[in-house]
Design an enzyme around this catalytic site. Structure first.
Site, PDB file in Angstrom:
ATOM      1  N   HIS A  21      51.005  23.053  68.867  1.00 60.74           N
ATOM      2  CA  HIS A  21      49.769  22.808  68.815  1.00 60.74           C
ATOM      3  C   HIS A  21      49.651  22.757  70.757  1.00 60.74           C
ATOM      4  CE1 HIS A  21      46.465  20.746  69.508  1.00 60.74           C
ATOM      5  NE2 HIS A  21      45.455  21.671  68.892  1.00 60.74           N
ATOM      6  N   GLU A  93      44.692  30.116  70.850  1.00 57.75           N
ATOM      7  CA  GLU A  93      43.794  28.263  70.845  1.00 57.75           C
ATOM      8  C   GLU A  93      44.678  28.719  72.099  1.00 57.75           C
ATOM      9  OE1 GLU A  93      44.995  24.717  69.613  1.00 57.75           O
ATOM     10  OE2 GLU A  93      47.114  24.873  70.180  1.00 57.75           O
ATOM     11  N   GLY A  99      38.657  21.349  74.328  1.00 53.33           N
ATOM     12  CA  GLY A  99      38.321  19.938  74.850  1.00 53.33           C
ATOM     13  C   GLY A  99      37.618  20.144  75.532  1.00 53.33           C
ATOM     14  N   SER A 139      37.416  25.450  70.926  1.00 55.17           N
ATOM     15  CA  SER A 139      35.947  25.362  70.874  1.00 55.17           C
ATOM     16  C   SER A 139      35.221  25.794  69.975  1.00 55.17           C
ATOM     17  CB  SER A 139      35.739  24.715  72.670  1.00 55.17           C
ATOM     18  OG  SER A 139      35.932  24.026  72.849  1.00 55.17           O
ATOM     19  N   GLY A 160      38.551  22.260  65.551  1.00 53.11           N
ATOM     20  CA  GLY A 160      39.459  20.770  66.656  1.00 53.11           C
ATOM     21  C   GLY A 160      38.111  19.981  66.392  1.00 53.11           C
ATOM     22  N   GLY A 161      37.366  19.517  67.324  1.00 51.89           N
ATOM     23  CA  GLY A 161      36.530  18.253  66.852  1.00 51.89           C
ATOM     24  C   GLY A 161      35.509  18.812  66.303  1.00 51.89           C
TER      25      GLY A 161
END
Length: 179
Positions: A21, A93, A99, A139, A160-161
């Site tokens: 990652h 990624e 982020g 994202s 992710g987020g």
């Protein structure tokens, strides 16, 4: 992503594990050799690895992103057998899009996914290239998910987020299911 041993994860019936990652590569300075070792430990413990590859912004801007990702992929998968490769998911990624609110366009992501698939064909065989799940993680949001998922070689997302907000995450899932 790196703080718990493969043996412990397997004992807890964890099925998937991310390896390589971007945060592990950048914050903890994990290098390709360590990522390859972690991959083999995951496979040994019957975990399904998600091997992450991606470039920083400086590499992207220099136009060297394909070579950068090829090096990461070659290092991680160099001693993986064809049988073991059937258990591996690859995640593209781009570090510059994690982020930051920046996202690779669907065309940019597709370009890399096609190249990853081509590399897998050279490293293993065409069956592996066609059947390996290659996901995008950078994202991913409800606003860009459908466009990303509509690309031929993008098989899904490493979210992710956006997964921290149930409504957002459900809308990403719906975007995938609409295709």
């Amino acid at each position: 992503t790196g703080e718990v041993s493969a043996e412990i994860l397997a004992s807890l019936n964890v099925k998937y594990v991310t390896i390589g990652h971007s945060e592990r590569r950048t914050i903890f300075q994990e290098r390709d050799e360590l990522i390859a070792k972690k991959l083999h430990m995951a496979l040994k413990n019957k975990l399904k690895p998600i091997v992450c590859v991606g470039e920083p912004l400086v590499v992207r801007k220099a136009g060297n992103h394909i070579e950068f990702i090829e090096k990461q992929l070659n290092a991680a998968l160099a001693s993986v057998s064809v049988e073991d490769m059937k258990q591996i998911i690859v995640a593209y990624e781009p570090i510059w899009a994690i982020g930051t609110g920046e996202t690779a366009s669907a065309a940019q992501a597709q370009e890399v996914h096609v190249k990853i698939r081509s590399l897998l064909g050279k490293m293993f065989n065409e069956e592996i290239a066609e059947n390996t799940t290659i996901v995008y993680g950078g994202s991913v949001k409800p606003t860009n998910a459908k466009e990303l998922f509509s690309e031929k070689d993008i098989d899904g997302a490493l979210v992710g987020g956006a997964s921290l907000n149930a409504e957002s995450f459900v809308n990403i899932i719906k975007a995938n299911n609409e295709l």
